[in-house]
Scaffold this active site. Structure first.
Site, PDB file in Angstrom:
ATOM      1  N   ASP A   1      -6.097 -17.511  45.130  1.00  0.00           N
ATOM      2  CA  ASP A   1      -5.773 -18.349  44.118  1.00  0.00           C
ATOM      3  C   ASP A   1      -4.519 -19.677  44.214  1.00  0.00           C
ATOM      4  O   ASP A   1      -4.040 -18.475  43.091  1.00  0.00           O
ATOM      5  CB  ASP A   1      -6.365 -17.679  43.167  1.00  0.00           C
TER       6      ASP A   1
ATOM      7  N   ARG B   1      -4.604 -26.607  33.994  1.00  0.00           N
ATOM      8  CA  ARG B   1      -4.875 -26.237  35.244  1.00  0.00           C
ATOM      9  C   ARG B   1      -5.756 -28.236  35.908  1.00  0.00           C
ATOM     10  O   ARG B   1      -5.945 -27.901  36.856  1.00  0.00           O
ATOM     11  CB  ARG B   1      -6.094 -25.890  34.847  1.00  0.00           C
TER      12      ARG B   1
ATOM     13  N   HIS C   1     -14.708 -26.184  38.857  1.00  0.00           N
ATOM     14  CA  HIS C   1     -15.911 -25.318  39.354  1.00  0.00           C
ATOM     15  C   HIS C   1     -16.676 -25.738  38.911  1.00  0.00           C
ATOM     16  O   HIS C   1     -17.266 -26.199  37.967  1.00  0.00           O
ATOM     17  CB  HIS C   1     -15.207 -23.885  38.431  1.00  0.00           C
TER      18      HIS C   1
ATOM     19  N   ARG D   1      -0.241 -16.817  42.645  1.00  0.00           N
ATOM     20  CA  ARG D   1      -0.505 -16.010  43.175  1.00  0.00           C
ATOM     21  C   ARG D   1       0.959 -15.232  44.093  1.00  0.00           C
ATOM     22  O   ARG D   1       1.265 -14.061  44.569  1.00  0.00           O
ATOM     23  CB  ARG D   1      -1.829 -14.738  43.773  1.00  0.00           C
TER      24      ARG D   1
ATOM     25  N   ASP E   1     -17.827 -18.014  42.547  1.00  0.00           N
ATOM     26  CA  ASP E   1     -16.614 -17.605  41.490  1.00  0.00           C
ATOM     27  C   ASP E   1     -16.818 -16.423  41.606  1.00  0.00           C
ATOM     28  O   ASP E   1     -17.606 -15.713  41.412  1.00  0.00           O
ATOM     29  CB  ASP E   1     -16.952 -17.723  40.142  1.00  0.00           C
TER      30      ASP E   1
ATOM     31  N   HIS F   1     -14.192 -15.906  31.929  1.00  0.00           N
ATOM     32  CA  HIS F   1     -13.407 -14.347  32.205  1.00  0.00           C
ATOM     33  C   HIS F   1     -13.667 -13.500  30.420  1.00  0.00           C
ATOM     34  O   HIS F   1     -14.639 -12.696  31.180  1.00  0.00           O
ATOM     35  CB  HIS F   1     -12.179 -14.523  32.164  1.00  0.00           C
TER      36      HIS F   1
END
EC number: 3.2.1.52
Length: 388
Positions: free
Chosen positions: A123, A193, A224, A131, A311, A236
């Site tokens: 990601d 984002r 997504h 990351r 996901d 999440h």
């Protein structure tokens, strides 16, 4: 297709070249606490030089299923164990991964992998989801900032430059760009984002970012699907409901009409309940949602035959509050996804056992598994040394 050839050439430069007839066992099957068992449970198999359509006939049922799994790893030992013992199709470099894996161990793991090239994913969106920030020159601007301050060509150039740095590390797949359409505050789950609240702007800038990654030999994955931008919360933390499908068609789904045609590209399906489409199931586990993506019928897009990813199936409450990992993986493959993604390796043996059981019981058709294996093989391209 030029992209898999480029990917294979770059992989050969990054790793030890292994001849197609080689079937040696990778070294170093030790594992850190909580990783896959140290005793190998998969028979070493030769690297395949077959065309994608011929790959399913060469693999055992368990190895076919393993190719449909991408799992997060903590460190080099964890990655070595899960690749050696289970022949998983890919690994994920996540927020908890020890980045010293890039100091040479990853190249050895890739060189000693299974029947198909190992997918190495991350990601790396830029902004707050980065990351590899310590390895590729910082986080970079968020998507929203890019759309507000840069031209489309500048965004393509930036993505290409960052993609080249990722490719030198051994990354083959980036779960970016975000294609969600939203004007939500920067610090919300999608927020900055997103490239913005205008579907045309998102299409242009996300398309440029994806093309920059392709230029660098990294597969972009749009996310997504079918649209998290106006969702009711954060998947999440729990279940998320979007506006009805009819509303998504004129807004959230607009970018996909164009971007799914710009191959090679993957699509990640989100954990989103969509009234008029998925019922009480999240899109990632919904046949109707994956069929919408595959056919394009219902939102004005052409058919899509590229790789479809779930996901994360283990670390997001929208799924984990309802299903264990094995059941979630089975359900996403039953829905039509090609690749099940989650963030730890310890569940891999139980997942493969459950999937094999589902094959025997007719819960998961072998024909569907074979189609997904062909898509995965096409995505990865030929093994280094195959001469294609």
């Amino acid at each position: 297709m030029a992209f898999p050839r480029t990917l294979a050439i770059l992989a050969a430069a990054a790793a030890l070249v292994v001849a197609c007839s080689h079937g040696g066992t990778p070294t170093g099957s030790s594992t850190t606490s909580g990783a896959s068992p140290a005793t190998p449970v998969a028979v070493p198999v030769p690297r395949s030089c077959a065309e994608p359509a011929g790959i399913p006939a060469l693999l055992s049922p368990r190895d076919k299923l393993a190719q449909l799994l991408v799992v997060g790893v903590r460190d080099a030992a964890d990655a070595q164990a899960v690749v050696t013992n289970y022949h998983v199709g890919g690994i994920l470099i996540g927020s908890d991964t020890d980045l010293t894996i890039f100091d040479g161990a990853l190249a050895e793991i890739v060189a000693g992998g299974g029947p198909l090239p190992l997918a190495v994913s991350v990601d790396e969106e830029g902004g707050r989801v980065s990351r590899l920030r310590s390895l590729i020159g910082g986080t970079g601007p968020s998507a929203r900032e890019l759309a507000q301050t840069r031209t489309v060509q500048q965004v393509r150039d930036l993505a290409r430059d960052r993609g080249r740095q990722m490719r030198k590390l051994g990354i083959t797949i980036d779960f970016a760009p975000v294609v969600d359409v939203t004007d939500a505050p920067d610090d919300t789950v999608i927020g900055d984002r997103s490239f913005g609240s205008d579907p045309a702007t998102v299409t242009a800038y996300a398309g440029a970012y994806a093309q920059g990654l392709r230029d660098a030999g990294v597969l972009p994955v749009l996310k997504h699907f079918p649209g998290h931008g106006r969702g009711s919360g954060d998947s999440h933390n729990g279940g998320v409901t979007t506006p009805p499908l009819d509303d998504l068609v004129g807004d959230d789904l607009v970018p996909y009409r164009t971007l799914v045609t710009q191959a090679p590209v993957g699509v990640m399906v989100g954990h989103l309940q969509v009234p008029g489409l998925t019922g009480s199931e999240p899109a990632s586990l919904s046949k109707a949602a994956v069929n919408l993506l595959r056919t394009g019928t219902g939102y004005g897009a052409p058919p899509f035959d590229g790789p479809v990813f779930s996901d994360d199936l283990s670390g997001m409450a929208a799924i984990s509050d309802r299903f264990g990992v094995s059941e979630a993986v089975l359900r996403t493959l039953q829905a039509g996804a090609d690749i099940a993604l989650w963030v730890t390796t310890k569940e891999v043996p139980a997942v493969l056992d459950r999937l094999e059981q589902a094959l025997r019981a007719g819960e998961l058709p072998m024909s569907a598994v074979d189609r997904s294996v062909v898509r995965v093989a096409t995505m990865k391209g030929p093994n280094p040394g195959c001469g294609r």
